[in-house]
Design an enzyme around this catalytic site. Structure first.
Site, PDB file in Angstrom:
ATOM      1  N   HIS A  68       0.973  60.259  -9.154  1.00 37.75           N
ATOM      2  CA  HIS A  68       0.129  61.728  -9.829  1.00 37.75           C
ATOM      3  C   HIS A  68      -0.143  62.805  -8.845  1.00 37.75           C
ATOM      4  CE1 HIS A  68      -4.012  60.687  -7.675  1.00 37.75           C
ATOM      5  NE2 HIS A  68      -3.428  59.532  -7.372  1.00 37.75           N
ATOM      6  N   ASP A  82      -3.853  61.340  -1.235  1.00 32.12           N
ATOM      7  CA  ASP A  82      -3.894  60.550  -2.447  1.00 32.12           C
ATOM      8  C   ASP A  82      -3.815  61.913  -3.523  1.00 32.12           C
ATOM      9  OD1 ASP A  82      -4.633  59.389  -4.835  1.00 32.12           O
ATOM     10  OD2 ASP A  82      -6.960  59.136  -4.172  1.00 32.12           O
ATOM     11  N   GLU A 102      -4.728  61.828 -13.036  1.00 26.38           N
ATOM     12  CA  GLU A 102      -4.956  60.242 -12.838  1.00 26.38           C
ATOM     13  C   GLU A 102      -6.509  60.193 -12.275  1.00 26.38           C
ATOM     14  OE1 GLU A 102      -5.252  56.790 -10.381  1.00 26.38           O
ATOM     15  OE2 GLU A 102      -5.458  58.659  -9.501  1.00 26.38           O
ATOM     16  N   GLU A 103      -7.103  60.858 -11.521  1.00 23.65           N
ATOM     17  CA  GLU A 103      -8.224  60.833 -10.721  1.00 23.65           C
ATOM     18  C   GLU A 103      -9.439  60.740 -11.795  1.00 23.65           C
ATOM     19  OE1 GLU A 103      -8.736  59.915  -7.847  1.00 23.65           O
ATOM     20  OE2 GLU A 103      -6.959  60.437  -6.792  1.00 23.65           O
ATOM     21  N   ASP A 151       1.136  55.020  -5.389  1.00 25.26           N
ATOM     22  CA  ASP A 151      -0.271  55.507  -5.187  1.00 25.26           C
ATOM     23  C   ASP A 151      -0.603  54.985  -3.701  1.00 25.26           C
ATOM     24  OD1 ASP A 151      -2.643  56.902  -5.217  1.00 25.26           O
ATOM     25  OD2 ASP A 151      -2.709  56.314  -7.442  1.00 25.26           O
ATOM     26  N   HIS A 173     -10.488  59.985  -0.274  1.00 27.64           N
ATOM     27  CA  HIS A 173     -11.011  60.866  -1.095  1.00 27.64           C
ATOM     28  C   HIS A 173     -11.885  61.629  -0.009  1.00 27.64           C
ATOM     29  CE1 HIS A 173     -10.804  59.187  -5.362  1.00 27.64           C
ATOM     30  NE2 HIS A 173      -9.491  59.301  -4.693  1.00 27.64           N
TER      31      HIS A 173
END
Ligand code: CO
Ligand code: ZN
Length: 331
Positions: free
Chosen positions: A63, A165, A194-195, A217, A303
């Site tokens: 992603h 990420d 995606e998130e 990922d 994140h």
């Protein structure tokens, strides 16, 4: 293995929150054009890089989007309020810099708190250095998105950056496409959104109808002081996913991935993630079901603006993806 970490640096620094991945897509297109037969962008914005072949149709997904914030309100003094785009942890926001697509940077501030348990999203605001609402409106508008600022740093064995990420997954897929001699039909899909719920992967998998899919990922790790207990460690190899909240990997896929890794002497570790999911969660449920697996890059501080990965794990992920594409299992 000679990996192009200068390219990874560029990739991590591009602005690309969920729903606004165009700049990432443009960059990847430019890089991969010499290595493919076709480049397409679908309705949602997924970038589909095709290399023709015979045999199985294999989808590789990584992603492009990163977590971010969206502006919801501007007050009379020019302070902004926001809503999270993706899994933003409130405690990671205080004091951080964020950046808009136009390059404007702001600091996340916090209202006075009586006690730390009062820390809620509503207590946070964004200060973009303006004096009034009018001035703020000349710089940003309601609905505009911002992402973390987080420099790329290459250390002896590790890399620190924002948006690893999943730019690290994009990087692994790109490096694998450059190297693979697979004769199968390959569709490398750089997915959007995606998130916020694997939305891009959903439509891409439906349209492509792959015989087999592999997502690349990040995953968490359990190797920091008093961390959540988890068997994954940085530097111990690429993760082969067993389980997360979006998918349970089938025994055939696990056996295939582990057998190829062992045969090629590529270090790997079994990955069980007790939360979260990946694009494979959406892909394996497409139409009548798609045999799917995930290669995971162990990552610390997920994140946040300073995620950390290990270079040997990246190398192992590229090697394993290349090998898997060349030795496809009979399913
Ligand atoms: Co994520
Ligand atoms: Zn991710």
């Amino acid at each position: 293995m000679d990996l192009d970490f200068k390219m990874l640096e560029q990739l991590t620094q591009i602005f690309g929150p969920s729903g606004s991945e165009e700049l990432v897509s443009e960059f990847i297109s430019t890089q991969l054009r010499p290595y493919c037969d076709e480049l397409q962008t679908d309705t949602l914005g997924n970038l589909i890089v095709v290399r023709h072949g015979t045999g199985k149709k294999i989808m590789v997904a990584a992603h492009m989007d990163e977590i971010g914030l969206m502006i919801t309100h501007i007050d009379k003094d020019g302070f902004l309020r926001f809503t999270p785009l993706g899994g933003v942890h409130i405690r990671n926001l205080v004091g951080q810099r964020v950046k808009f697509r136009n390059g404007r940077v702001g600091t996340i501030g916090i209202e006075k708190l009586e006690k730390i348990t009062d820390l809620k999203l509503e207590k946070l605001y964004l200060d973009i250095g303006v004096l009034s609402r009018e001035e703020a409106e000349q710089v940003v508008h309601i609905g505009e998105m911002a992402v973390f600022v987080g420099d790329f740093v290459e250390l002896e064995s590790r890399i620190i950056a924002k948006a690893l990420d999943d730019r690290i997954g994009c990087f692994v897929a790109m490096e694998a496409l450059k190297r693979t001699r697979s004769t199968h039909e390959l569709a490398f899909v750089f997915t959007v959104q995606e998130e916020i719920g694997t939305r891009g992967a959903k439509t891409a998998a439906y349209a492509i109808e792959p015989d087999l899919a592999i997502a690349v990922d990040v995953t968490a790790s359990g190797d920091t002081p008093k961390s959540h207990v988890m068997a994954v460690k940085l530097g111990s190899g690429v993760g082969i996913k067993v389980f997360d909240r979006s998918m349970i990997t089938s025994p055939q896929i696990k056996r295939w991935m582990a057998a190829i890794a062992s045969e090629q002497k590529i270090p790997f570790q079994w990955e069980v993630l007790e939360y979260g999911g990946t694009d494979s969660g959406a892909i394996h449920l497409s139409r009548g079901g798609v045999p799917s697996g995930v290669l995971s890059i162990p990552t610390r501080y997920l994140h946040t603006p300073a995620e950390i990965v290990d270079k040997q794990d990246i190398e192992a992920a590229v090697e394993l993806l290349v090998a898997l594409l060349e030795q496809v299992t009979e399913l």
